[in-house]
Design a protein around this motif. Structure first.
Motif, PDB file in Angstrom:
ATOM      1  N   UNK A   1      89.464 101.272  59.162  1.00  0.00           N
ATOM      2  CA  UNK A   1      89.962 101.762  57.873  1.00  0.00           C
ATOM      3  C   UNK A   1      89.001 102.765  57.254  1.00  0.00           C
ATOM      4  N   UNK A   2      87.709 102.514  57.393  1.00  0.00           N
ATOM      5  CA  UNK A   2      86.719 103.432  56.837  1.00  0.00           C
ATOM      6  C   UNK A   2      86.751 104.775  57.544  1.00  0.00           C
ATOM      7  N   UNK A   3      86.903 104.745  58.878  1.00  0.00           N
ATOM      8  CA  UNK A   3      86.961 106.006  59.615  1.00  0.00           C
ATOM      9  C   UNK A   3      88.228 106.799  59.264  1.00  0.00           C
ATOM     10  N   UNK A   4      89.317 106.096  59.053  1.00  0.00           N
ATOM     11  CA  UNK A   4      90.563 106.779  58.693  1.00  0.00           C
ATOM     12  C   UNK A   4      90.398 107.530  57.372  1.00  0.00           C
ATOM     13  N   UNK A   5      89.821 106.848  56.369  1.00  0.00           N
ATOM     14  CA  UNK A   5      89.616 107.520  55.089  1.00  0.00           C
ATOM     15  C   UNK A   5      88.577 108.624  55.217  1.00  0.00           C
ATOM     16  N   UNK A   6      87.543 108.390  56.014  1.00  0.00           N
ATOM     17  CA  UNK A   6      86.487 109.381  56.200  1.00  0.00           C
ATOM     18  C   UNK A   6      87.056 110.695  56.721  1.00  0.00           C
TER      19      UNK A   6
ATOM     20  N   UNK B   1      95.318 117.712  40.434  1.00  0.00           N
ATOM     21  CA  UNK B   1      96.411 116.732  40.457  1.00  0.00           C
ATOM     22  C   UNK B   1      96.582 116.148  41.857  1.00  0.00           C
ATOM     23  N   UNK B   2      96.454 117.001  42.883  1.00  0.00           N
ATOM     24  CA  UNK B   2      96.564 116.515  44.260  1.00  0.00           C
ATOM     25  C   UNK B   2      95.447 115.519  44.568  1.00  0.00           C
ATOM     26  N   UNK B   3      94.209 115.850  44.163  1.00  0.00           N
ATOM     27  CA  UNK B   3      93.074 114.958  44.414  1.00  0.00           C
ATOM     28  C   UNK B   3      93.295 113.602  43.754  1.00  0.00           C
TER      29      UNK B   3
ATOM     30  N   UNK C   1      96.818 106.838  45.872  1.00  0.00           N
ATOM     31  CA  UNK C   1      97.445 106.302  47.080  1.00  0.00           C
ATOM     32  C   UNK C   1      96.440 105.688  48.053  1.00  0.00           C
ATOM     33  N   UNK C   2      95.151 105.887  47.806  1.00  0.00           N
ATOM     34  CA  UNK C   2      94.100 105.420  48.712  1.00  0.00           C
ATOM     35  C   UNK C   2      93.950 103.898  48.634  1.00  0.00           C
ATOM     36  N   UNK C   3      94.189 103.215  49.738  1.00  0.00           N
ATOM     37  CA  UNK C   3      94.103 101.747  49.755  1.00  0.00           C
ATOM     38  C   UNK C   3      92.676 101.239  49.648  1.00  0.00           C
ATOM     39  N   UNK C   4      91.680 102.131  49.799  1.00  0.00           N
ATOM     40  CA  UNK C   4      90.276 101.726  49.681  1.00  0.00           C
ATOM     41  C   UNK C   4      89.646 102.174  48.364  1.00  0.00           C
TER      42      UNK C   4
ATOM     43  N   UNK D   1      82.720 104.867  48.564  1.00  0.00           N
ATOM     44  CA  UNK D   1      82.573 105.080  47.121  1.00  0.00           C
ATOM     45  C   UNK D   1      82.833 106.508  46.647  1.00  0.00           C
ATOM     46  N   UNK D   2      83.093 107.441  47.548  1.00  0.00           N
ATOM     47  CA  UNK D   2      83.408 108.811  47.126  1.00  0.00           C
ATOM     48  C   UNK D   2      84.916 108.970  46.979  1.00  0.00           C
ATOM     49  N   UNK D   3      85.335 109.585  45.900  1.00  0.00           N
ATOM     50  CA  UNK D   3      86.767 109.784  45.660  1.00  0.00           C
ATOM     51  C   UNK D   3      87.180 111.207  46.040  1.00  0.00           C
ATOM     52  N   UNK D   4      88.478 111.408  46.194  1.00  0.00           N
ATOM     53  CA  UNK D   4      88.996 112.752  46.426  1.00  0.00           C
ATOM     54  C   UNK D   4      88.723 113.637  45.207  1.00  0.00           C
ATOM     55  N   UNK D   5      88.759 113.035  44.031  1.00  0.00           N
ATOM     56  CA  UNK D   5      88.456 113.806  42.826  1.00  0.00           C
ATOM     57  C   UNK D   5      87.000 114.261  42.831  1.00  0.00           C
ATOM     58  N   UNK D   6      86.086 113.409  43.308  1.00  0.00           N
ATOM     59  CA  UNK D   6      84.679 113.810  43.452  1.00  0.00           C
ATOM     60  C   UNK D   6      84.564 115.067  44.310  1.00  0.00           C
ATOM     61  N   UNK D   7      85.276 115.055  45.431  1.00  0.00           N
ATOM     62  CA  UNK D   7      85.227 116.183  46.361  1.00  0.00           C
ATOM     63  C   UNK D   7      85.751 117.448  45.684  1.00  0.00           C
ATOM     64  N   UNK D   8      86.871 117.325  44.997  1.00  0.00           N
ATOM     65  CA  UNK D   8      87.445 118.485  44.311  1.00  0.00           C
ATOM     66  C   UNK D   8      86.476 119.040  43.271  1.00  0.00           C
ATOM     67  N   UNK D   9      85.897 118.159  42.457  1.00  0.00           N
ATOM     68  CA  UNK D   9      84.977 118.595  41.398  1.00  0.00           C
ATOM     69  C   UNK D   9      83.732 119.252  41.989  1.00  0.00           C
ATOM     70  N   UNK D  10      83.206 118.678  43.072  1.00  0.00           N
ATOM     71  CA  UNK D  10      82.000 119.230  43.687  1.00  0.00           C
ATOM     72  C   UNK D  10      82.242 120.647  44.191  1.00  0.00           C
ATOM     73  N   UNK D  11      83.352 120.853  44.895  1.00  0.00           N
ATOM     74  CA  UNK D  11      83.635 122.181  45.450  1.00  0.00           C
ATOM     75  C   UNK D  11      83.907 123.180  44.328  1.00  0.00           C
TER      76      UNK D  11
END
Length: 419
Positions: A325-330, A8-10, A16-19, A402-412
């Motif tokens: 903006x890209x570095x901030x999200x990165x 849910x957090x991801x 909320x991600x503007x990108x 192109x990577x989402x926070x949900x992608x990161x959560x699922x991968x881990x």
């Protein structure tokens, strides 16, 4: 930022991600059944922007309808097509337009730059690289040494300390202080391909220049990932590919930087070709060679337009979004990724990439004790594309475009299940 280890957090972070809308502007790989892959290898090959086909088709249509006249009459005339890329590429690497050109491929550019900037003498001829430099860099400097009559053993390695993976700038300082009178060139990877460590380019330049050494940077894993600020750093030259974080397609053209302080030095030795001759007299054909000023003075040949069209598609997107903006999200993505890996709570897992976000790009290198490539294969079976590096490291790049926070959560979550 305070992270939470739940789906849910991801999803909320993605909301909320503007990108987040950028993901829809890329082709995300799918298997034959249509299932989407979790793609974490933008550090090897970036995904294809959906606009790339349109940009390439424009040139194919102009070639079909105009033939050779496309050099002058195409929608984007081919004769000076590389100039469409210069300003936007310069912004990405923090350079002036006169300092940048898109041409050739990475190792070819490094060799052409070393023709100009590696000028060994009997006393000052050695080359410094990182001990775990990308193999192509090692092969390039070894061959340059042999070409000039020296030995492969004249490579000096900047090594991590015993039992560590990361480099310490103080150790480079010691190397140059003690051996600088014999060192002609420092050729350093700005972001190490294996650990993901982003090095202090300005300090490297200062260290090298303190002993009159030339300083060059390989930015293969840096361009489009971190903000190297090449002009301000003071390094003499740099080169990078565009098919990783710059999403220009497999084997696409590379970029080259030569600092403005060298821009008007026509006495620098270099190889010559039609395309680095003065463009004002180029078509007079029988003129003595008159090298162009700036980075364009290292071009040799008429560039491949179809590759440049793919680069143009990507650079237009980068220009629209901006590296800030890209570095901030990165930093948020890798921070979340790091948090989740640590939450696994296994002594067999270790992140060897620097913890400080300012000392890394979007890659995290995960060392898994007693693992082998079977772990990589098992991840693939679970629809996770990562990059395995011997002996025991998985390189993962959550690319902010192109990577989402949900992608990161699922991968881990998948990784945790496997280890």
């Amino acid at each position: 930022m305070k992270y939470q280890n739940n789906l849910a957090f991801a999803k909320q972070q993605d909301k909320e991600d503007t990108l987040s809308h950028l993901r829809n502007r890329f082709h995300i790989p799918k298997d034959k059944s249509g299932k989407v892959w979790l793609y974490f290898t933008g550090n090897s090959l970036g995904l294809q922007p959906k606009s790339t086909k349109e940009y390439i088709n424009q040139e194919l249509e102009d070639w079909a309808s105009l033939g050779v006249e496309g050099h002058f009459e195409a929608k984007n005339p081919w004769l000076n097509y590389h100039e469409y890329l210069t300003d936007k590429m310069a912004k990405i690497v923090g350079a002036k337009s006169v300092e940048v050109v898109v041409m050739n491929t990475l190792t070819t550019n490094l060799h052409l730059l070393m023709v100009s900037f590696y000028k060994p003498t009997k006393q000052k001829y050695k080359i410094v690289i990182e001990s775990d430099a990308f193999p192509s860099d090692r092969y390039a400097v070894q061959s340059q040494l042999k070409f000039h009559g020296f030995s492969e053993d004249d490579v000096i390695e900047w090594k991590p300390r015993e039992g560590q993976e990361l480099l310490h700038i103080e150790d480079l300082e010691t190397i140059v202080e003690e051996q600088g009178d014999e060192i002609a060139l420092l050729l350093i990877g700005g972001v190490n391909y294996y650990t993901g460590q982003f090095l202090d380019l300005k300090r490297i330049a200062e260290i090298g220049h303190s002993k009159n050494c030339v300083v060059g940077i390989d930015l293969a894993h840096g361009a489009g990932n971190i903000q190297p600020n090449l002009h301000e750093s003071g390094v003499d030259f740099a080169a990078w590919c565009t098919y990783k974080y710059l999403n220009s397609g497999p084997g696409s053209l590379a970029g080259l930087f030569v600092h403005e302080k060298h821009a008007k030095n026509k006495e620098l030795p270099r190889f010559a070709g039609w395309w680095n001759h003065n463009k004002q007299t180029r078509f007079n054909m029988r003129q003595p060679f008159d090298v162009m000023e700036g980075a364009e003075g290292w071009q040799l040949s008429n560039p491949p337009i179809l590759s440049m069209a793919a680069i143009k598609a990507s650079l237009d997107m980068f220009d629209e979004i901006g590296m800030d903006a890209l570095r901030e999200k990165s930093e948020k993505l890798t921070g979340y990724f790091e948090f989740l890996i640590n939450e696994i709570g296994s002594n067999d897992i270790k992140i060897i990439t620097p913890k400080n976000p300012k000392e890394r790009g979007c890659q995290l290198s995960i060392q898994v004790k007693n693992a082998d490539k079977n772990l990589h294969k098992k991840l693939m079976e679970k629809h996770v594309i990562t990059d395995w590096r011997e002996p025991d490291v998985i390189r993962c790049a959550p690319v902010p475009m192109y990577t989402s926070f949900e992608d990161v959560y699922e991968m881990v979550s998948i990784l945790k299940g496997l280890v």
